[in-house]
Design an enzyme around this catalytic site. Structure first.
Site, mmCIF file in Angstrom:
data_model
loop_
_atom_site.group_PDB
_atom_site.id
_atom_site.type_symbol
_atom_site.label_atom_id
_atom_site.label_comp_id
_atom_site.label_asym_id
_atom_site.label_seq_id
_atom_site.Cartn_x
_atom_site.Cartn_y
_atom_site.Cartn_z
ATOM 1 C CG PHE A 141 -1.909 1.182 1.136
ATOM 2 C CD1 PHE A 141 -3.039 1.118 0.333
ATOM 3 C CD2 PHE A 141 -1.660 2.360 1.830
ATOM 4 C CE1 PHE A 141 -3.909 2.195 0.231
ATOM 5 C CE2 PHE A 141 -2.528 3.439 1.749
ATOM 6 C CZ PHE A 141 -3.661 3.348 0.945
ATOM 7 C CG ASP A 226 5.391 3.620 1.796
ATOM 8 O OD1 ASP A 226 5.423 4.295 2.849
ATOM 9 O OD2 ASP A 226 4.360 3.473 1.111
ATOM 10 C CE LYS A 255 -1.092 5.718 7.682
ATOM 11 N NZ LYS A 255 -0.721 5.018 6.450
HETATM 12 C C1 LIG Z 1 -0.998 5.304 5.011
HETATM 13 C C2 LIG Z 1 0.049 4.881 4.054
HETATM 14 C C3 LIG Z 1 0.275 5.575 2.849
HETATM 15 C C4 LIG Z 1 -0.619 6.711 2.391
HETATM 16 O O1 LIG Z 1 -0.532 7.807 3.223
HETATM 17 P P1 LIG Z 1 -1.664 8.958 3.058
HETATM 18 O O2 LIG Z 1 -1.255 9.993 4.058
HETATM 19 O O3 LIG Z 1 -2.973 8.322 3.349
HETATM 20 O O4 LIG Z 1 -1.584 9.443 1.671
HETATM 21 C C5 LIG Z 1 1.321 5.177 2.047
HETATM 22 N N1 LIG Z 1 2.115 4.148 2.401
HETATM 23 C C6 LIG Z 1 1.940 3.461 3.539
HETATM 24 C C7 LIG Z 1 2.876 2.351 3.876
HETATM 25 C C8 LIG Z 1 0.889 3.786 4.403
HETATM 26 O O5 LIG Z 1 0.692 3.070 5.505
#
Ligand SMILES: *Cc1c(COP(=O)(O)O)cnc(C)c1O
Length: 405
Positions: A141, A226, A255
């Site tokens: 994700f 990420d 986050k």
């Molecule tokens: C939450 C998340 C995202 C997206 O972040 P947003 O602030 O919702 O755009 C991307 N990568 C990972 C691993 C995430 O947990």
């Protein structure tokens, strides 16, 4: 009409909000530390942390103080002018990591979008316009813009929006042989979460991460991590890559970076950053002084031995409470994750009950998350009080008892 005169409730949601979420039936109105209260005054313990965002709990006094003082000083300048909080925050992120250059955005997706564009641009400028293949993983994700959702490995999120950005290949996570089979000299980047969050709280193995590093080096590809969910202390280290003995080329963080205030960052090296020039990429709010001042305070607090070491102690309390619950109910097949990114995996007999358990937990006064249909996810504040963990786990046990009866 003044906003405070308009009565709103959970029902209002269905009438005014685009139906892309299905929020719980209560509406939180107040938070303090790891406790939250709803419109009716009912109290909840928060193991959900706003999805790994409120890493210092709700309304941490130091963050509130910074919000107030910066709010009375300077909120926004645009990137036509730089500002002191952004310069300080970037300097501190660089001092704390492998990185030498920082780009600020407002969300995880935006940091990842910048990372993927940079990886493509770097390959184009340094090697060839045909070096554009991105290797990513099933169940990954990376956000919801069309590029990031296409790099994420879940067709249910990326189908239906027309043609996708091309040259993105997905292979199974933690499967080095599968990566070897698709990587070539036209690959510009491997994109991976060190711990898959949304995909089910699945940590990468050390062999896998070190193997990815070696494959990237062999093929002049960038290793893009990420760390939007795994970073900022969540794993017990400031960034999860530190567990793996590797140096990435790009990481993204969001986050927990602002502790609840929207802000994100992409971190990279001077050499990779050097292909960029004014006008190649940008965002109006990125690095705004209010967001960066708050993130600077969050980083100052999280990047200390007290907080980072406290993560492991709290994890042990969570794991032993979950094991006790499992002895009683025989409901989990595995407790996995790193630090305070915890997943309790439902066993075959109870698979797909995650949402029921989430709802039952809310009824008992506990906020938890799921990660797919058979994983309960816990991403609480990194400084949650041990008494809150104990009380939350007692509520969780009651919720499970209700679901099973
Ligand atoms: C939450 C998340 C995202 C997206 O972040 P947003 O602030 O919702 O755009 C991307 N990568 C990972 C691993 C995430 O947990």
């Amino acid at each position: 009409m003044a906003a405070e005169n308009l009565a709103v409730s959970r029902e209002t949601f269905d009438n005014v909000i685009l139906p892309v979420y299905a929020p719980a039936q209560f509406v939180p109105v107040k938070g303090k530390g790891s406790r939250v209260w709803d419109q009716q005054g009912k109290e909840y313990i928060d193991f959900s942390g706003g999805i790994a965002v409120t890493a210092l709990g709700h309304c941490h006094p130091a963050l509130v103080e910074t919000l107030k003082s910066q709010g009375e000083t300077l909120w926004h300048t645009s990137n036509v002018f730089t500002n002191e909080p952004a310069l300080r925050l970037a300097s501190k992120l660089i001092a704390a990591t492998f990185a030498e250059r920082v780009f600020f955005g407002n969300s995880g997706a935006e940091a990842n979008e910048a990372a993927f564009k940079l990886a493509r641009y770097y390959a184009c400028k340094k090697h060839s316009p045909f070096k554009s293949k991105i290797i990513a993983f099933h169940n990954a994700f990376h956000g919801r813009t069309l590029f990031t959702v296409s790099v994420g490995g879940q067709p249910k999120y990326s189908d239906g929006f027309g043609p996708k950005p091309a040259d993105i290949v997905h292979v199974p996570f933690n499967d080095l042989a599968a990566v070897k089979a698709v990587i070539d000299d036209h690959t510009c980047a491997i994109v991976v979460e060190p711990i898959q969050g949304e995909g089910g709280v699945m940590p990468a193995t050390t062999e896998f991460m070190q193997g990815l590093r070696a494959l990237c080096d062999q093929h002049n590809a960038l290793l893009v991590l990420d760390e939007v969910q795994s970073g900022m202390g969540r794993s017990g280290k400031l960034f999860a890559y530190e567990h793996y003995g590797i140096k990435p080329d790009i990481i993204t963080t969001a986050k927990a970076l602002g502790g609840g205030f929207p802000v994100s960052a992409m971190l990279t090296t001077h050499e990779i950053a050097s292909v960029m020039a004014p006008g190649v990429h940008g965002t109006t709010y990125g690095g705004n002084p209010l967001a960066c001042a708050i993130a600077e305070t969050a980083l100052d607090i999280i990047n200390t031995p007290e907080v980072l070491n406290g993560v492991d102690a709290r994890r042990e309390q969570f794991v032993s409470a979950l094991q006790k619950i499992n002895e009683q109910f025989d409901i989990f097949s595995e407790i996995r994750g790193k630090g305070l990114l915890l997943g309790a995996v439902l066993n075959a007999q109870h698979a797909s009950k995650a949402r029921d358990i989430l709802n039952a937990s809310a009824a008992e006064g506990l906020m938890v998350l799921t990660a797919g249909s058979d994983v309960i996810r816990f991403v609480p504040s990194l400084v949650i009080e041990p008494t809150d963990i104990a009380e939350g786990m007692a509520r969780f046990a009651r919720a499970i008892a209700k679901v099973l009866n």
